[in-house]
Scaffold this motif. Structure first.
Motif, PDB file in Angstrom:
ATOM      1  N   PRO A  45     -12.423 -21.741 -22.805  1.00 32.28           N
ATOM      2  CA  PRO A  45     -12.068 -23.166 -22.674  1.00 32.28           C
ATOM      3  C   PRO A  45     -13.128 -24.082 -23.289  1.00 32.28           C
ATOM      4  N   GLN A  46     -14.404 -23.745 -23.108  1.00 33.11           N
ATOM      5  CA  GLN A  46     -15.483 -24.553 -23.664  1.00 33.11           C
ATOM      6  C   GLN A  46     -15.362 -24.634 -25.187  1.00 33.11           C
ATOM      7  N   LEU A  47     -15.149 -23.501 -25.811  1.00 37.77           N
ATOM      8  CA  LEU A  47     -14.986 -23.472 -27.256  1.00 37.77           C
ATOM      9  C   LEU A  47     -13.714 -24.201 -27.671  1.00 37.77           C
ATOM     10  N   SER A  48     -12.664 -24.067 -26.881  1.00 39.61           N
ATOM     11  CA  SER A  48     -11.370 -24.637 -27.256  1.00 39.61           C
ATOM     12  C   SER A  48     -11.380 -26.160 -27.275  1.00 39.61           C
ATOM     13  N   TRP A  49     -12.025 -26.794 -26.276  1.00 36.25           N
ATOM     14  CA  TRP A  49     -11.971 -28.257 -26.306  1.00 36.25           C
ATOM     15  C   TRP A  49     -12.837 -28.832 -27.423  1.00 36.25           C
ATOM     16  N   LEU A  50     -13.916 -28.131 -27.774  1.00 38.96           N
ATOM     17  CA  LEU A  50     -14.695 -28.570 -28.931  1.00 38.96           C
ATOM     18  C   LEU A  50     -13.915 -28.382 -30.232  1.00 38.96           C
ATOM     19  N   LEU A  51     -13.254 -27.231 -30.362  1.00 34.63           N
ATOM     20  CA  LEU A  51     -12.414 -26.999 -31.544  1.00 34.63           C
ATOM     21  C   LEU A  51     -11.292 -28.027 -31.620  1.00 34.63           C
ATOM     22  N   PHE A  52     -10.739 -28.376 -30.464  1.00 35.22           N
ATOM     23  CA  PHE A  52      -9.662 -29.371 -30.439  1.00 35.22           C
ATOM     24  C   PHE A  52     -10.146 -30.695 -31.020  1.00 35.22           C
ATOM     25  N   LEU A  53     -11.315 -31.162 -30.586  1.00 37.85           N
ATOM     26  CA  LEU A  53     -11.827 -32.439 -31.080  1.00 37.85           C
ATOM     27  C   LEU A  53     -12.118 -32.385 -32.577  1.00 37.85           C
ATOM     28  N   LYS A  54     -12.674 -31.265 -33.034  1.00 36.60           N
ATOM     29  CA  LYS A  54     -12.961 -31.121 -34.466  1.00 36.60           C
ATOM     30  C   LYS A  54     -11.664 -31.092 -35.269  1.00 36.60           C
ATOM     31  N   ALA A  55     -10.691 -30.330 -34.799  1.00 36.89           N
ATOM     32  CA  ALA A  55      -9.408 -30.244 -35.496  1.00 36.89           C
ATOM     33  C   ALA A  55      -8.691 -31.587 -35.478  1.00 36.89           C
ATOM     34  N   PHE A  56      -8.750 -32.290 -34.356  1.00 38.89           N
ATOM     35  CA  PHE A  56      -8.079 -33.585 -34.256  1.00 38.89           C
ATOM     36  C   PHE A  56      -8.690 -34.587 -35.226  1.00 38.89           C
ATOM     37  N   HIS A 239       9.070 -31.949 -34.738  1.00 40.94           N
ATOM     38  CA  HIS A 239       7.947 -32.088 -33.810  1.00 40.94           C
ATOM     39  C   HIS A 239       8.417 -32.623 -32.457  1.00 40.94           C
ATOM     40  N   ALA A 240       9.302 -33.630 -32.505  1.00 40.54           N
ATOM     41  CA  ALA A 240       9.767 -34.249 -31.262  1.00 40.54           C
ATOM     42  C   ALA A 240      10.659 -33.308 -30.458  1.00 40.54           C
ATOM     43  N   GLY A 241      11.292 -32.361 -31.134  1.00 40.87           N
ATOM     44  CA  GLY A 241      12.229 -31.470 -30.452  1.00 40.87           C
ATOM     45  C   GLY A 241      11.575 -30.317 -29.719  1.00 40.87           C
ATOM     46  N   LEU A 242      10.304 -30.058 -29.983  1.00 39.44           N
ATOM     47  CA  LEU A 242       9.588 -28.955 -29.331  1.00 39.44           C
ATOM     48  C   LEU A 242       8.903 -29.487 -28.079  1.00 39.44           C
ATOM     49  N   ARG A 243       9.319 -28.990 -26.922  1.00 39.10           N
ATOM     50  CA  ARG A 243       8.830 -29.544 -25.657  1.00 39.10           C
ATOM     51  C   ARG A 243       8.361 -28.427 -24.728  1.00 39.10           C
ATOM     52  N   GLY A 244       7.283 -28.686 -24.045  1.00 36.16           N
ATOM     53  CA  GLY A 244       6.769 -27.691 -23.110  1.00 36.16           C
ATOM     54  C   GLY A 244       6.267 -28.335 -21.836  1.00 36.16           C
ATOM     55  N   ILE A 245       6.271 -27.560 -20.761  1.00 34.21           N
ATOM     56  CA  ILE A 245       5.718 -28.002 -19.482  1.00 34.21           C
ATOM     57  C   ILE A 245       4.786 -26.908 -18.990  1.00 34.21           C
ATOM     58  N   GLU A 246       3.610 -27.288 -18.544  1.00 33.86           N
ATOM     59  CA  GLU A 246       2.636 -26.322 -18.023  1.00 33.86           C
ATOM     60  C   GLU A 246       1.806 -27.013 -16.949  1.00 33.86           C
ATOM     61  N   LYS A 247       1.732 -26.435 -15.771  1.00 33.61           N
ATOM     62  CA  LYS A 247       1.042 -27.130 -14.684  1.00 33.61           C
ATOM     63  C   LYS A 247      -0.452 -26.842 -14.630  1.00 33.61           C
ATOM     64  N   LYS A 248      -0.925 -25.776 -15.266  1.00 38.73           N
ATOM     65  CA  LYS A 248      -2.339 -25.427 -15.184  1.00 38.73           C
ATOM     66  C   LYS A 248      -3.105 -26.010 -16.375  1.00 38.73           C
ATOM     67  N   PRO A 249      -4.288 -26.572 -16.117  1.00 37.03           N
ATOM     68  CA  PRO A 249      -5.006 -27.285 -17.185  1.00 37.03           C
ATOM     69  C   PRO A 249      -5.457 -26.410 -18.340  1.00 37.03           C
ATOM     70  N   LEU A 250      -5.925 -25.196 -18.064  1.00 42.39           N
ATOM     71  CA  LEU A 250      -6.432 -24.365 -19.152  1.00 42.39           C
ATOM     72  C   LEU A 250      -5.330 -23.957 -20.130  1.00 42.39           C
ATOM     73  N   PRO A 251      -4.208 -23.377 -19.674  1.00 39.54           N
ATOM     74  CA  PRO A 251      -3.139 -23.082 -20.634  1.00 39.54           C
ATOM     75  C   PRO A 251      -2.632 -24.324 -21.358  1.00 39.54           C
ATOM     76  N   TYR A 252      -2.623 -25.470 -20.661  1.00 38.24           N
ATOM     77  CA  TYR A 252      -2.186 -26.710 -21.311  1.00 38.24           C
ATOM     78  C   TYR A 252      -3.093 -27.057 -22.489  1.00 38.24           C
ATOM     79  N   LEU A 253      -4.396 -26.941 -22.288  1.00 35.33           N
ATOM     80  CA  LEU A 253      -5.349 -27.175 -23.377  1.00 35.33           C
ATOM     81  C   LEU A 253      -5.109 -26.212 -24.527  1.00 35.33           C
ATOM     82  N   LEU A 254      -4.947 -24.934 -24.199  1.00 36.55           N
ATOM     83  CA  LEU A 254      -4.766 -23.930 -25.239  1.00 36.55           C
ATOM     84  C   LEU A 254      -3.453 -24.137 -25.994  1.00 36.55           C
TER      85      LEU A 254
END
Length: 505
Positions: A45-56, A239-254
């Motif tokens: 998760p630590q690596l993922s949120w940093l990668l997310f910001l860089k990719a964004f 893009h708008a047609g692809l929808r997901g729901i996830e209640k846990k924060p880590l899978p949501y980030l990933l």
């Protein structure tokens, strides 16, 4: 005080797959040195949120400014943009850690405040992600080292994005391995690829995974549909047609990171309890297709159970998901869902399971049940599973069953020898295309009239009727050979287990 120093502007060399793999390894080695990191469930998760910001920064913000220099408004403002703080080599130690913990993460988590904007606004996605992000690194110096490594990864070209997505999938696989230890199981890629392919998706359809985990079904759906895109309008529609729901924060980030890397700039993901979300959904929120592998064997909170009609209240998660999906589908909509054998079996005439299966076969055409080979979800669970394919087009008349066999000589799957997509080839050939034409009974396929299933208390756990015939016509020599193969396979599995236990020491 936020950082204000002049930032370095050094570009990394071209990001080959080998270079990315090396950088990811260096990042994980750096995190292993930090006292705040306890295993991959912290490091990834630590690596993922940093990668997310860089990719964004590179995939969304910089591209947006390039396309619309005058009118583009960044989602992340100064001094919180990646290029404001992450590229400053002098910002390190306690100063960096304090900035990240006290300023950066709270700012990102609060991006949705006083916001009057649509669901597609990326600030909503960022805010939802960072409401649950915690910087677990205790050393600001090691955090600086990790940020420097991430800075060498670039997402500016389509080749870079494709390469990073490939490497990122290896991170997700290892994330699944780590999560398996805590009772969470993710859908193997061959399974979700098969389910997406046999759902025959069309551009313009809404596709929902109400238990999206790390986004495997949605990414596969995107890969399946992107070749149909010809215009920018169609791209936005996809893009708008692809929808997901996830209640846990880590899978949501990933999942958010996974979709972003595959080209979906503002993933339409919701972080909430999917059962409540579907129960409270409006008619306009119904969807064309549901693709999902919901959690099963678990129990829901009483407040969730009480949101369902009295006759369908149960704590078994799989039943609640199936019931909710039946309501979530538009008329004419369709679904592919993974369910365990226990959900198919008869369990009493007045049980909740029987009532939900009765509703399924009354409201929908349950046209196909694919019986998955033993151990598809190995090594995390040995529970036998199935894929149910149905359409909300009226009551079921007949149900076709197809049994996908294990490969010749195999008695199961392991982490190092998982299922391959090619193993579904015979089933795809038998399927009969989108209209399911020309299906025939065979060694692996059989058809059961709905009337028989109804008469047996909606028992769908119907074994292959041809298995006995196969055994009856085998010679003693073939049976002995089979026993030898079985013993050899067991010995191989035990050896692999022994090696795995030694590696954990």
């Amino acid at each position: 005080m936020a950082p204000t120093r002049k930032k370095a502007a050094v570009r990394a060399p071209a990001t080959t797959q080998a270079r990315l793999a090396s950088l990811i390894k260096s990042a994980r080695d750096t995190m292993r040195k930090d006292a705040g990191m306890n295993g991959d469930l912290d490091r990834l998760p630590q690596l993922s949120w940093l990668l997310f910001l860089k990719a964004f920064e590179e995939r969304v913000e910089e591209e947006g400014e390039a396309l619309n220099p005058e009118g583009y408004r960044r989602a992340i403002e100064k001094p919180y943009r990646w290029t404001d703080w992450a590229t400053d080599p002098d910002l390190s130690g306690d100063e960096l850690k304090t900035f990240v913990n006290v300023q950066l993460i709270p700012y990102l988590a609060g991006l949705d405040k006083n916001a009057d904007r649509g669901a597609e606004d990326p600030r909503n996605v960022i805010s939802l992600i960072f409401k649950d992000v915690v910087n677990r690194m205790q050393s600001g110096t090691l955090l600086r080292d990790l940020v420097d490594i991430v800075n060498k990864i670039h997402f500016v070209s389509h080749d870079d994005i494709h390469t990073m997505a490939f490497v990122y999938e290896s991170i997700l696989r290892e994330m699944r391995d780590a999560a398996g230890d805590s009772g969470e199981f993710y859908t193997p890629r061959p399974v979700n690829r098969f389910m997406v392919q046999q759902s025959f998706l069309k551009l313009g359809e809404s596709v929902l995974d109400p238990a999206c985990g790390t986004g495997g079904f949605l990414v596969q759906a995107y890969e399946e549909l992107k070749g149909q895109v010809k215009t920018e309008t169609q791209q936005r529609q996809l893009h708008a047609g692809l929808r997901g729901i996830e209640k846990k924060p880590l899978p949501y980030l990933l999942a958010s990171m996974n979709l972003l890397l595959h080209g979906v700039d503002a993933p339409r993901l919701r972080r909430e309890n999917a059962l409540l979300a579907m129960r409270n959904a409006q008619a306009a929120e119904k969807v064309d297709v549901v693709l999902t592998n919901p959690p099963f064997g678990g129990e829901e909170e009483s407040t969730v159970v009480q949101a369902f009609p009295d006759a369908f209240q149960t704590q078994e998660t799989a039943w609640l998901f199936l019931y909710s999906i039946l309501d979530q589908l538009k008329l004419g909509g369709r679904c592919a869902i993974v369910l365990p054998n226990g959900s198919l079996s008869a369990d009493g005439e007045n049980s909740i399971g029987v009532k939900i299966k009765k509703k399924l076969m009354k409201d929908c055409n349950l046209h196909t049940v694919v019986r998955l080979p033993q151990g598809v979800f190995a090594p995390y669970t040995a529970i036998p599973s199935n894929i149910l394919f149905f359409e909300k087009t009226g009551p079921t008349q007949d149900v076709w069953f197809y049994e996908v066999p294990l490969p010749e000589g195999r008695r199961g799957y392991t982490k190092t020898k998982p299922q391959r997509f090619e193993e579904y080839g015979d089933c795809v050939a038998w399927w009969g295309g989108e209209k399911r034409e020309g299906r025939e009974v065979g060694e692996r396929a059989w058809m059961v009239p709905a009337a028989r299933i109804i008469g047996q208390s909606f028992d769908l756990d119907i074994a292959n009727p041809h298995v006995g015939d196969q055994l009856a016509h085998r010679t003693p020599e073939e049976l002995v050979d089979e026993l030898v193969k079985t013993e050899t396979e067991i010995l191989g599995l035990l050896e692999e287990l022994r090696v795995g236990l030694e590696e954990r020491k």
